[in-house]
Design a protein around this motif. Structure first.
Motif: not given
Length: 253
Positions: A211-215, A246-250
Motif C-alpha cells: 500500500p502507499a501508506q500503512m495504518s 490502511p486508509r489511503i489519504k491524498k
C-alpha cells in the motif's frame, strides 16, 4: 475518564502476544480506556515494564507450550477475577521462498499462529464471563498470498477454518476474527534476511501488494479495543469477520 475514553471501564482483559507490536498497543489502549489488563508473552522483561506502565499483570508464556497456556490462563483469570475478553496477537512470520521453507519452519508457524490461538481459546473457555469476547488476529492476505510468506499465510488460513469450527460447535461464543492489514511500527520484520526482503518487496510492488501508506499502530489498537467493547456491550451481535486495511489519504502539496 469520561465518554469514549472510559468505555472499557472495569473490563477484565487478557492480551496474549503483548510484548510488542499490536498486542502491546492493544494493552496500552485498553488500559487507558479503563480496562483491567493482564498481558502474556515470551519476553517477560518487556511485559513487566508494560504491566508496570498500565497497572496490569504480566505472565511469561510461550504459546507453543500447551501446558503453560492452561497454567497462565488460569492464573490470569484468577488475578483478574474472570475474563471478559481475550485478545490473541502472537504471530510468527517466517520469510522464505516456498521451496526454501523447511519442515521445522512450517511446524513453527502452525504451532504459534494456528494451534497457539486454538489452545488459548480452549484454555479461556471456562473463564469467560457470560458476555465474554475472544478476538483473534489473522491476516487480510488470506486467500491472496504474497511471495515469501507461505507458512504464515497457510497457518492463518488454517486458523480461519478452526475459528469456523469453534463457531459451529459453540454458537454461544463471541469470537471475532480480524484480518490485519499493513501496520506501521510493528516488529514483523524483526530478524528477517535483508537481501531476501529486498527481493520480496520488489515482488510485492510488482503485484500491487504494497500500500502507499500503512495504518497507524495506535489507530489499529483503538479499533480492536472498540470492537471488543462494542461486542461485550451488545451480546446479541457478533462481528465475526472484520478486515482492517490502511486508509489511503491524498497527500497535500
Amino acid at each position: 475518564m469520561s465518554g469514549q475514553h472510559a468505555d472499557a471501564d472495569g473490563l477484565r482483559l487478557l492480551v496474549v502476544g503483548a510484548s510488542s507490536g499490536i498486542g502491546h498497543a492493544v494493552a496500552v489502549a485498553a488500559g487507558a480506556r479503563g480496562a483491567k489488563v493482564a498481558v502474556a508473552a515470551r519476553r517477560i522483561d518487556l511485559l513487566t515494564k508494560l504491566a508496570d506502565d498500565i497497572g496490569g499483570s504480566a505472565f511469561e508464556l510461550d504459546v507453543e507450550d500447551t501446558g503453560a497456556i492452561k497454567r497462565v490462563l488460569d492464573a490470569a483469570a484468577d488475578t483478574l477475577g474472570g475474563l471478559d475478553a481475550v485478545v490473541f496477537t502472537s504471530t510468527v512470520v517466517p520469510f522464505a521462498h516456498i521451496e526454501d521453507t523447511d519442515v521445522a519452519t512450517w511446524v513453527h508457524a502452525f504451532s504459534v499462529n494456528t494451534l497457539g490461538a486454538n489452545n488459548v481459546l480452549r484454555a479461556a473457555l471456562p473463564h469467560l464471563s457470560e458476555n465474554g469476547v475472544v478476538l483473534v488476529a489473522s491476516s487480510n492476505d488470506v486467500g491472496r498470498p504474497r511471495a515469501g510468506v507461505a507458512a504464515y499465510d497457510a497457518s492463518k488460513a488454517a486458523l480461519d477454518e478452526i475459528l469456523r469450527s469453534w463457531r459451529s460447535e459453540h454458537p454461544e461464543l463471541s469470537i471475532i476474527r480480524v484480518g490485519m492489514g499493513p501496520t506501521k511500527d510493528t516488529e514483523i520484520l524483526r530478524g528477517a534476511d535483508r537481501d531476501l526482503l529486498a527481493q520480496l518487496f520488489e515482488s510485492w510492488t510488482e503485484h500491487g501488494q504494497l500500500p502507499a501508506q500503512m495504518s497507524a499502530l495506535r489507530d489499529v489498537a483503538n479499533t480492536l479495543v472498540s470492537l471488543i467493547t462494542a461486542t461485550h456491550a451488545n451480546p446479541t451481535v457478533v462481528p465475526e469477520v472484520v478486515q482492517l486495511a490502511p486508509r489511503i489519504k491524498k497527500l497535500v502539496d
